[in-house]
Write a protein that holds these residues in place. Structure first.
Motif, PDB file in Angstrom:
ATOM      1  N   ALA A   1       0.836  -1.205   0.000  1.00 16.21           N
ATOM      2  CA  ALA A   1       0.000   0.000   0.000  1.00 16.21           C
ATOM      3  C   ALA A   1       0.869   1.253   0.000  1.00 16.21           C
ATOM      4  CB  ALA A   1      -0.929  -0.010   1.208  1.00 16.21           C
ATOM      5  N   GLY A   2       1.999   1.213   0.714  1.00 13.35           N
ATOM      6  CA  GLY A   2       2.910   2.361   0.750  1.00 13.35           C
ATOM      7  C   GLY A   2       3.512   2.634  -0.624  1.00 13.35           C
ATOM      8  N   PHE A   3       3.996   1.579  -1.288  1.00 14.50           N
ATOM      9  CA  PHE A   3       4.575   1.739  -2.634  1.00 14.50           C
ATOM     10  C   PHE A   3       3.535   2.299  -3.606  1.00 14.50           C
ATOM     11  CE2 PHE A   3       7.693  -1.777  -1.421  1.00 14.50           C
ATOM     12  CZ  PHE A   3       8.803  -0.948  -1.434  1.00 14.50           C
TER      13      PHE A   3
ATOM     14  N   THR B   1       0.722   3.931  -2.976  1.00 16.32           N
ATOM     15  CA  THR B   1       0.303   5.292  -2.630  1.00 16.32           C
ATOM     16  C   THR B   1       1.317   6.325  -3.115  1.00 16.32           C
ATOM     17  OG1 THR B   1      -0.833   4.430  -0.693  1.00 16.32           O
ATOM     18  CG2 THR B   1      -0.378   6.800  -0.714  1.00 16.32           C
ATOM     19  N   VAL B   2       2.601   6.063  -2.871  1.00 11.80           N
ATOM     20  CA  VAL B   2       3.629   7.003  -3.306  1.00 11.80           C
ATOM     21  C   VAL B   2       3.660   7.078  -4.836  1.00 11.80           C
ATOM     22  CG1 VAL B   2       6.121   7.457  -3.364  1.00 11.80           C
ATOM     23  CG2 VAL B   2       5.018   6.785  -1.222  1.00 11.80           C
ATOM     24  N   TYR B   3       3.459   5.939  -5.483  1.00  5.41           N
ATOM     25  CA  TYR B   3       3.434   5.947  -6.949  1.00  5.41           C
ATOM     26  C   TYR B   3       2.307   6.843  -7.457  1.00  5.41           C
ATOM     27  CZ  TYR B   3       3.447   4.482 -11.781  1.00  5.41           C
ATOM     28  OH  TYR B   3       3.512   4.501 -13.150  1.00  5.41           O
TER      29      TYR B   3
ATOM     30  N   ILE C   1       0.697   9.290  -5.831  1.00  3.45           N
ATOM     31  CA  ILE C   1       0.881  10.701  -5.472  1.00  3.45           C
ATOM     32  C   ILE C   1       1.983  11.347  -6.322  1.00  3.45           C
ATOM     33  CG2 ILE C   1       1.671  12.274  -3.665  1.00  3.45           C
ATOM     34  CD1 ILE C   1       0.207  10.474  -1.646  1.00  3.45           C
ATOM     35  N   ARG C   2       3.118  10.664  -6.477  1.00  5.18           N
ATOM     36  CA  ARG C   2       4.258  11.304  -7.140  1.00  5.18           C
ATOM     37  C   ARG C   2       4.245  11.180  -8.662  1.00  5.18           C
ATOM     38  NH1 ARG C   2       9.749  10.813  -3.494  1.00  5.18           N
ATOM     39  NH2 ARG C   2       8.927  12.040  -1.759  1.00  5.18           N
ATOM     40  N   HIS C   3       3.706  10.063  -9.154  1.00  3.62           N
ATOM     41  CA  HIS C   3       3.862   9.828 -10.592  1.00  3.62           C
ATOM     42  C   HIS C   3       2.566   9.935 -11.376  1.00  3.62           C
ATOM     43  CE1 HIS C   3       8.027   8.861  -9.877  1.00  3.62           C
ATOM     44  NE2 HIS C   3       7.622   8.118  -8.857  1.00  3.62           N
TER      45      HIS C   3
ATOM     46  N   LEU D   1       9.965   4.352  -0.508  1.00  3.97           N
ATOM     47  CA  LEU D   1       8.671   3.893  -1.045  1.00  3.97           C
ATOM     48  C   LEU D   1       8.497   4.280  -2.515  1.00  3.97           C
ATOM     49  CD1 LEU D   1       6.309   4.618   2.003  1.00  3.97           C
ATOM     50  CD2 LEU D   1       7.142   2.394   1.204  1.00  3.97           C
TER      51      LEU D   1
ATOM     52  N   GLY E   1      -0.657   1.414   5.389  1.00  6.75           N
ATOM     53  CA  GLY E   1       0.288   1.657   4.298  1.00  6.75           C
ATOM     54  C   GLY E   1      -0.056   2.890   3.481  1.00  6.75           C
ATOM     55  N   VAL E   2      -1.366   3.122   3.267  1.00  9.23           N
ATOM     56  CA  VAL E   2      -1.777   4.319   2.517  1.00  9.23           C
ATOM     57  C   VAL E   2      -1.373   5.573   3.305  1.00  9.23           C
ATOM     58  CG1 VAL E   2      -3.750   5.630   1.623  1.00  9.23           C
ATOM     59  CG2 VAL E   2      -3.648   3.154   1.279  1.00  9.23           C
TER      60      VAL E   2
ATOM     61  N   TRP F   1       0.948   5.814   5.550  1.00 10.02           N
ATOM     62  CA  TRP F   1       2.421   5.845   5.560  1.00 10.02           C
ATOM     63  C   TRP F   1       2.943   6.471   4.261  1.00 10.02           C
ATOM     64  CZ3 TRP F   1       6.054   1.114   4.632  1.00 10.02           C
ATOM     65  CH2 TRP F   1       7.302   1.347   5.196  1.00 10.02           C
ATOM     66  N   GLY F   2       2.329   6.088   3.145  1.00 11.38           N
ATOM     67  CA  GLY F   2       2.754   6.603   1.847  1.00 11.38           C
ATOM     68  C   GLY F   2       2.397   8.077   1.651  1.00 11.38           C
TER      69      GLY F   2
END
Lengths: 145, 141
Positions: A131-133, A135-137, A139-141, B33, B93-94, B96-97
């Protein structure tokens, strides 16, 4: 393919800090018989029972006091928080509910759970990492923030 | 007393580990991340370092019924993998991200006097309180 940010990568301090985190978890386990899971220790304060409060507060005091102890010896390394206030509130709520609902966070499931080879903790860790990977993908990409 | 002192000490060492490792800095966590951007693998080494020590500690702990200070061992026994575990992990996880904070680093950054970390921690405790309320309702019904 994955581009590694070699200039940001800090292998030695990462490993040293990791060993210290492991040492803290080991001490807590071998001295007090407990799992050093931060979300559980903090969350337990919200449904307090007798004799179950002071040690939780003591652990929190140590954790929150760590930067002050550090400052007696050296300057703190930078803490860069780029998320805005609305994002921080949403993130905090999700982390709070999620860690309690899933019975653990990066410390309880990630460090302690994987150390005791718990399949349950491995599943939890893979869930929050994924979920962290993602979410960052997003938001950022995808959103380009 | 011994119990509380050991807790304080463990919390302090844990916090110092987070500071040295760089994990008290959300931007560094987000660098890990962000696999599609310039990837900073540091967090993986933090986990590896902690787990190397942890594996030994748990191997010792498993053979004991009492801790070295004479307290009962409270190692989780649940092996149940259910929706709660996965949905909880995904929600965490959300969050955290979004901010780059998990609970430990949020508290350490709060201790460093970061106002934004304080906002995160207040929201996190509120989230935990929401969980408590839902659980109490669930137990009643």
């Amino acid at each position: 393919m994955i581009d590694v940010a070699w200039s940001d990568f800090t292998p030695w301090t990462a490993l040293a800090g990791g060993l210290l985190i492991g040492l803290a978890a080991a001490l807590f386990l071998l001295l007090n018989g407990r799992i050093a899971g931060i979300s559980g220790i903090l969350g337990g304060l919200l449904s307090p029972s007798r004799g179950d409060i002071v040690w939780r507060l003591a652990f929190m005091a140590g954790l929150i006091g760590a930067p002050l102890a550090w400052l007696m010896v050296a300057d703190l390394p930078p803490i860069e928080i780029n998320a805005g206030y609305p994002s921080l509130v949403i993130a905090g709520l999700l982390v709070g509910v999620g860690t309690r609902y899933g019975s653990g966070c990066t410390s309880g499931h990630g460090v302690c759970g994987l150390s005791r080879l718990s399949l349950r903790s491995l599943v939890a860790t893979l869930s929050f990492m994924a979920a962290g990977f993602i979410t960052v993908y997003i938001i950022r990409h995808l959103l380009g923030a | 007393m011994k119990y509380n002192l050991a807790s304080l000490f463990a919390g302090l060492i844990f916090g110092l580990g987070l500071i040295i490792s760089g994990m008290a800095n959300p931007e560094k966590v987000l660098g890990f991340l962000d696999i599609a951007g310039l990837w900073d693998p540091s967090l993986a080494l933090v986990m590896a370092g902690a787990i190397i020590v942890g594996v030994v500690a748990f191997a010792v702990a498993r053979r004991r019924t009492l801790s070295f200070l004479g307290f009962s061992m409270k190692i989780p026994t649940s092996t149940h993998i259910d929706k709660r575990l996965i949905i909880g992990g995904l929600s965490f996880g959300v969050g955290w991200g979004i901010a780059g904070f998990c609970p430990g680093p949020g508290l350490v950054a709060l201790g460093a006097g970061e106002i934004k970390a304080a906002v995160f921690v207040v929201a996190m405790v509120a989230g935990m309180a929401v969980f408590e309320l839902i659980e109490r309702q669930r137990v009643k019904t």
